[in-house]
Enzyme design. Structure first.
Site, short mmCIF file in Angstrom:
data_model
loop_
_atom_site.label_atom_id
_atom_site.label_comp_id
_atom_site.label_asym_id
_atom_site.label_seq_id
_atom_site.Cartn_x
_atom_site.Cartn_y
_atom_site.Cartn_z
CE LYS A 1 -5.49 33.72 -30.46
NZ LYS A 1 -6.00 33.57 -29.10
CG ASP B 1 -5.15 29.47 -22.51
OD1 ASP B 1 -4.60 29.23 -23.61
OD2 ASP B 1 -6.23 30.09 -22.41
CG PHE C 1 -9.05 36.07 -23.66
CD1 PHE C 1 -10.27 36.75 -23.61
CD2 PHE C 1 -8.84 35.19 -24.72
CE1 PHE C 1 -11.24 36.57 -24.59
CE2 PHE C 1 -9.82 35.01 -25.72
CZ PHE C 1 -11.01 35.71 -25.64
C1 LIG Z 1 -7.27 33.34 -28.41
C2 LIG Z 1 -7.18 32.72 -27.08
C3 LIG Z 1 -8.19 31.84 -26.63
C4 LIG Z 1 -9.46 31.59 -27.39
O1 LIG Z 1 -9.23 30.96 -28.61
P1 LIG Z 1 -10.42 30.88 -29.70
O2 LIG Z 1 -9.80 30.02 -30.77
O3 LIG Z 1 -10.70 32.26 -30.15
O4 LIG Z 1 -11.57 30.25 -29.03
C5 LIG Z 1 -8.00 31.23 -25.41
N1 LIG Z 1 -6.91 31.46 -24.66
C6 LIG Z 1 -5.93 32.30 -25.08
C7 LIG Z 1 -4.73 32.49 -24.21
C8 LIG Z 1 -6.04 32.96 -26.29
O5 LIG Z 1 -5.09 33.80 -26.67
#
Ligand SMILES: *Cc1c(COP(=O)(O)O)cnc(C)c1O
Length: 401
Positions: free
Chosen positions: A243, A214, A127
């Site tokens: 986050k 990520d 994701f």
């Molecule tokens: C939440 C998340 C995103 C997206 O972040 P947003 O601030 O909602 O755009 C991307 N990568 C990972 C691993 C995430 O957990």
């Protein structure tokens, strides 16, 4: 009728205030927070030092634009470089934007090498966000369906499979980078093997690819280190964060090291809000609270405690497939879809989440105490036991990714 666009199936509760690991709804009912706003409120709700830093900065200067020098952004970049070992940081406002920056950086890097149609290797069940490029990088049809045409330039392989990455390297001359979450969050708290990161580093080095992590969910202390990659001795070329970085004041960051440094030049990328004084003050306060209060060590201790307690209380319960995680990123995989547990937990005064259909996900504040952790397990374990003991409405989910 609500005038808010209908993009979330919201639970019927609204919160009014929070303190530490607790939040109160508008009727005064108290909840133990096992989710921290999806890994955002790492230092707990309304930490006094964070509140002070935000209020003081709001009274001085909230925003000015990246057309000017921003001292707090420089200070935050210095601090993040120091704790990560990476060198350059671009600031934006969210995780998907941080990944957009990483994707653009990789493409620009590839073009600089003469690759005409640069591609990035991404993972099944990954994701990376909801923008058009990041949903294309995401490994979930649910996220992508209806938004075609997808952005080209991504090659998908199974997660935690070095051979699959190697095979792409043998056949595909246009790859320029690998983008991966070391612990897949939305994908169900899937943890890679111990040698995976080193293996990826070696493959990337052999081909001149960028290794891009990520760490939007796993970063900022959640796994017991500042960043999950620091569990091993391997450094990425690019890392994305968001986050938990500023405890809820919107921020995202794309960090670069080695051959990813200097790829972006003035005019290549930008953001109106990114790295404004308010967000940087919140991030700086967040990082000092994590350090001063020993929250990474706490994340390890409390994470272990929660997993051990859950294993003890769910021992022998059929339908519990695995209890896994690192620090305070925890997944409890069941053998059937279990979304209804979220509502039952809410009624019991506990905030949790279910991801990938059958994985109960816990992402509590890093400040959680032993007592609170025990309360969490004593609220959650009976709900899981009862849920698994009842005849289930849904078909069992197949094992494996
Ligand atoms: C939440 C998340 C995103 C997206 O972040 P947003 O601030 O909602 O755009 C991307 N990568 C990972 C691993 C995430 O957990």
């Amino acid at each position: 009728m609500s005038h808010v666009m209908n993009t979330y199936k919201r639970l019927p509760v609204a919160f009014e205030r929070g303190a530490g690991c607790w939040v109160w709804d508008t009727s005064g009912k108290r909840y133990l927070d096992g989710l921290a706003g999806i890994a955002v409120c790492g230092v707990g709700h309304s930490h006094p030092k964070l509140v002070r830093a935000i209020s003081e900065q709001a009274g001085k200067l909230i925003h000015c634009s990246n057309l000017y020098q921003i001292d707090l952004q420089e200070k935050l970049a210095d601090r993040m470089a120091q704790i990560s070992g990476l060198q350059e940081i671009f600031f934006c406002n969210s995780g998907c934007e941080a990944n957009e920056a990483a994707i653009k950086l990789a493409r620009l890097y590839g073009h600089g090498l003469g690759v005409e149609v640069p591609a990035i290797i991404v993972m099944e069940k990954a994701f990376h966000g909801r923008t058009i490029a990041t949903l294309s990088a995401t490994g979930s049809r649910k996220v992508q369906a209806g938004f075609e045409p997808l952005v080209p330039g991504f090659v998908r392989v199974p997660f935690d499979d070095l051979q699959a990455v190697k095979r792409v390297g043998e056949n595909n001359r246009s790859v320029v980078a690998v983008l991966v979450e070391l612990i897949q969050g939305e994908g169900g708290i899937n943890i890679c093997s111990a040698n995976y990161l080193q293996g990826l580093r070696d493959i990337c080095n052999a081909h001149g690819w960028l290794l891009m992590l990520d760490e939007v969910q796993s970063g900022t202390g959640r796994t017991g280190k500042w960043f999950a990659f620091q569990q091993s001795g391997v450094t990425p070329d690019v890392m994305t964060l968001a986050k938990g970085l500023a405890s809820g004041v919107p921020i995202g960051a794309c960090l670069a090291a080695g051959k990813a440094v200097g790829v972006f030049k003035p005019g290549n990328h930008g953001s109106t809000f990114g790295g404004n004084p308010l967000a940087c003050a919140a991030a700086l306060a967040t990082l000092s609270i994590i350090e001063e209060e020993g929250l990474m060590a706490n994340a390890i201790a409390i994470g272990n405690l929660i997993r051990e307690d859950l294993r003890a209380q769910l021992a022998g319960v059929s339908g519990v497939r695995q209890i896994r995680g690192q620090g305070l990123m925890i997944g409890i995989e069941l053998d059937s879809t279990c979304d209804e547990l979220v509502k039952q937990a809410l009624a019991a005064g506990l905030l949790i989440n279910v991801t990938d259909g059958n994985v109960v996900r816990l992402l509590p504040p890093l400040t959680m105490s032993r007592d609170e952790a025990q309360t969490l397990v004593s609220l959650l374990a009976p709900l899981i036991r009862d849920f698994l003991a009842r005849p289930r409405s849904t078909e069992p989910v197949a094992t494996g990714a």
